[in-house]
Design an enzyme around this catalytic site. Structure first.
Site, short mmCIF file in Angstrom:
data_model
loop_
_atom_site.label_atom_id
_atom_site.label_comp_id
_atom_site.label_asym_id
_atom_site.label_seq_id
_atom_site.Cartn_x
_atom_site.Cartn_y
_atom_site.Cartn_z
CG ASP A 96 -0.87 5.84 2.30
OD1 ASP A 96 -0.83 4.70 2.81
OD2 ASP A 96 -0.09 6.21 1.41
CG ASP B 234 6.70 12.86 4.77
OD1 ASP B 234 6.74 11.85 5.50
OD2 ASP B 234 7.69 13.30 4.15
CE LYS C 270 9.55 -1.46 10.46
NZ LYS C 270 8.39 -0.57 10.71
CB THR D 22 1.63 -5.87 2.19
OG1 THR D 22 3.05 -5.82 2.41
CG2 THR D 22 0.93 -6.23 3.49
CE1 TYR E 228 11.20 -2.18 7.47
CE2 TYR E 228 11.93 -4.45 7.70
CZ TYR E 228 10.92 -3.51 7.69
OH TYR E 228 9.63 -3.92 7.90
CG ASN F 126 1.17 0.47 9.10
OD1 ASN F 126 1.49 -0.72 9.18
ND2 ASN F 126 0.77 1.02 7.95
N1 LIG Z 1 4.24 -6.99 5.34
C1 LIG Z 1 4.99 -7.57 6.26
O1 LIG Z 1 5.12 -8.83 6.31
C2 LIG Z 1 5.73 -6.73 7.25
C3 LIG Z 1 6.66 -7.39 8.07
C4 LIG Z 1 7.30 -6.64 9.06
C5 LIG Z 1 7.02 -5.30 9.21
N2 LIG Z 1 6.14 -4.69 8.37
C6 LIG Z 1 5.88 -3.27 8.57
O2 LIG Z 1 4.50 -3.02 8.53
C7 LIG Z 1 4.24 -1.69 8.06
C8 LIG Z 1 3.25 -1.72 6.90
O3 LIG Z 1 3.82 -2.47 5.86
P1 LIG Z 1 2.99 -3.03 4.62
O4 LIG Z 1 3.54 -4.38 4.36
O5 LIG Z 1 1.53 -2.86 4.83
O6 LIG Z 1 3.51 -2.05 3.45
P2 LIG Z 1 2.77 -1.32 2.22
O7 LIG Z 1 3.89 -0.90 1.33
O8 LIG Z 1 1.69 -2.16 1.67
O9 LIG Z 1 2.09 -0.03 2.91
C9 LIG Z 1 2.83 1.02 3.43
C10 LIG Z 1 2.05 2.31 3.23
O10 LIG Z 1 2.78 3.39 3.87
C11 LIG Z 1 2.63 4.57 3.07
N3 LIG Z 1 3.72 5.51 3.35
C12 LIG Z 1 5.04 5.38 3.05
N4 LIG Z 1 5.72 6.44 3.48
C13 LIG Z 1 4.84 7.28 4.08
C14 LIG Z 1 4.95 8.54 4.74
N5 LIG Z 1 6.13 9.16 4.84
N6 LIG Z 1 3.82 9.10 5.25
C15 LIG Z 1 2.61 8.49 5.13
N7 LIG Z 1 2.45 7.29 4.52
C16 LIG Z 1 3.55 6.70 4.00
C17 LIG Z 1 2.67 4.02 1.64
O11 LIG Z 1 2.08 4.96 0.72
C18 LIG Z 1 1.87 2.73 1.77
O12 LIG Z 1 0.50 2.90 1.47
C19 LIG Z 1 5.62 -1.12 7.71
O13 LIG Z 1 6.12 -0.36 8.79
C20 LIG Z 1 6.46 -2.36 7.51
O14 LIG Z 1 7.83 -2.11 7.68
C21 LIG Z 1 5.49 -5.38 7.39
#
Ligand SMILES: NC(=O)c1ccc[n+]([C@@H]2O[C@H](COP(=O)([O-])OP(=O)(O)OC[C@H]3O[C@@H](n4cnc5c(N)ncnc54)[C@H](O)[C@@H]3O)[C@@H](O)[C@H]2O)c1
Length: 295
Positions: A35, A61, A166, A196, A162, A88
């Site tokens: 992260d 990153d 995606k 989240t 997005y 992710n």
């Molecule tokens: N939550 C949902 O319902 C949902 C729905 C569809 C897709 N998603 C996808 O699931 C994944 C996780 O989402 P989430 O809801 O847990 O989000 P979140 O914001 O809780 O967690 C995302 C994490 O990614 C880290 N991050 C961001 N950029 C980064 C980088 N360049 N390098 C390393 N780490 C990095 C952030 O610090 C954060 O801890 C994402 O790809 C999101 O698009 C989530």
């Protein structure tokens, strides 16, 4: 299921990635918890260790070429192998297309699309070298699990950056699955739904845990076990698949399937297309595609 294996989870400091790291560790994998936020990554490592699992922190990153290279190389150097890569990490910069600025477009496409491809590229390099070194023996191979979104599958309003990233990842999943099959590498994608930091402002009370203590289908921890299954040998014949994962549901998707066809032995004219248009669309009206399962 994953004892002795090494798994990387990007963006695993919180949310869905955290749950995936915990689930992979519970199945016996040593998990590299990546992260950008090193404090969050460290906290998840401590949580996994406290539960008796093995984990290592990483704060590269993933959308930087060198960061992705260092993440993969670090996992191999520190654990001696690589078996699973869960892409992710990501964030949103939602805006209607007519109001979106260049940075909002670039940042989201970078973190998701490049942030998936770059770690996959270096993992693929590793697995291909391993397969070549194995000679005629079957390659040990690996598994990649990508993260798409229903927004990318159906088209979310106010999220052109997005949606593009995606749906690009869904296509990338199938392309990589074909390309890496010969090296024993499987590539699948999930489209999760969970409460989240990314979604809580939009979901609000709608996604609150049930007051009666029943099954919390919005819990971000529901996604991890599905990813652990995709990463395991039990799913050894599963590749190139995209599935929506929400609560206790897994919905398998197939994208861009041909649903209508007209053909003639000469170049089309506008009039000729108009005359045969009912054949092309059949019973369907040529409008927006239907959305998936709702609630
Ligand atoms: N939550 C949902 O319902 C949902 C729905 C569809 C897709 N998603 C996808 O699931 C994944 C996780 O989402 P989430 O809801 O847990 O989000 P979140 O914001 O809780 O967690 C995302 C994490 O990614 C880290 N991050 C961001 N950029 C980064 C980088 N360049 N390098 C390393 N780490 C990095 C952030 O610090 C954060 O801890 C994402 O790809 C999101 O698009 C989530």
């Amino acid at each position: 299921m994953l004892a002795g294996r090494t798994a990387i989870v990007t963006g695993a400091g919180r949310g869905i990635g955290r749950g995936e790291a915990v689930a992979l560790a519970a199945e016996g994998a040593t998990v590299v918890v990546n992260d950008l936020d090193a404090t969050q990554a460290g906290a998840v490592v401590a949580e996994i260790e406290a539960a008796g699992g093995a984990a290592l922190p990483d704060s590269n990153d993933v959308a930087a070429w060198d960061g992705a290279r260092a993440l993969v190389a670090g996992a191999v150097e520190r654990t001696g192998r690589l078996d699973v890569l869960v892409n992710n990490a990501g964030f949103l910069r939602d805006r209607m297309s007519f109001s979106m600025d260049e940075a909002e477009w670039d940042d989201v496409v970078r973190v998701h699309l490049k942030g998936h491809f770059a770690p996959s590229k270096f993992a693929a390099e590793h697995w291909r070298a391993e397969a070549k070194a194995a000679g005629d023996a079957p390659p040990r191979g690996g598994a990649i699990v990508n993260t798409v979104s229903e927004a990318g599958l159906y088209g979310g309003t106010g999220q052109a950056n997005y949606v593009a990233a995606k749906s690009g990842i869904a296509g990338l999943t199938v392309g990589l699955a074909r390309e890496l099959e010969r090296y024993g590498v499987r590539v699948n994608a999930i489209a999760p739904r969970a409460r989240t930091q990314m979604t809580e402002a939009v979901l609000g009370d709608y996604a609150a845990p049930p007051a009666d203590g029943g099954f919390d289908e919005w819990d971000a921890g529901n996604i991890g076990p599905v990813v652990a299954w995709l990463a395991s040998d039990e799913a050894a014949d599963v590749t190139g698949q995209v599935m929506v994962v929400f609560g206790g549901r897994i919905h398998l998707f197939e994208g861009w399937t041909m649903v209508g066809e007209i053909e003639q032995d000469e170049r089309w004219s506008v009039e000729a297309i108009a005359a045969r248009r009912p054949e092309l669309f059949g019973e369907c009206r040529p409008g927006l595609p239907r959305m998936g399962f709702g609630r």
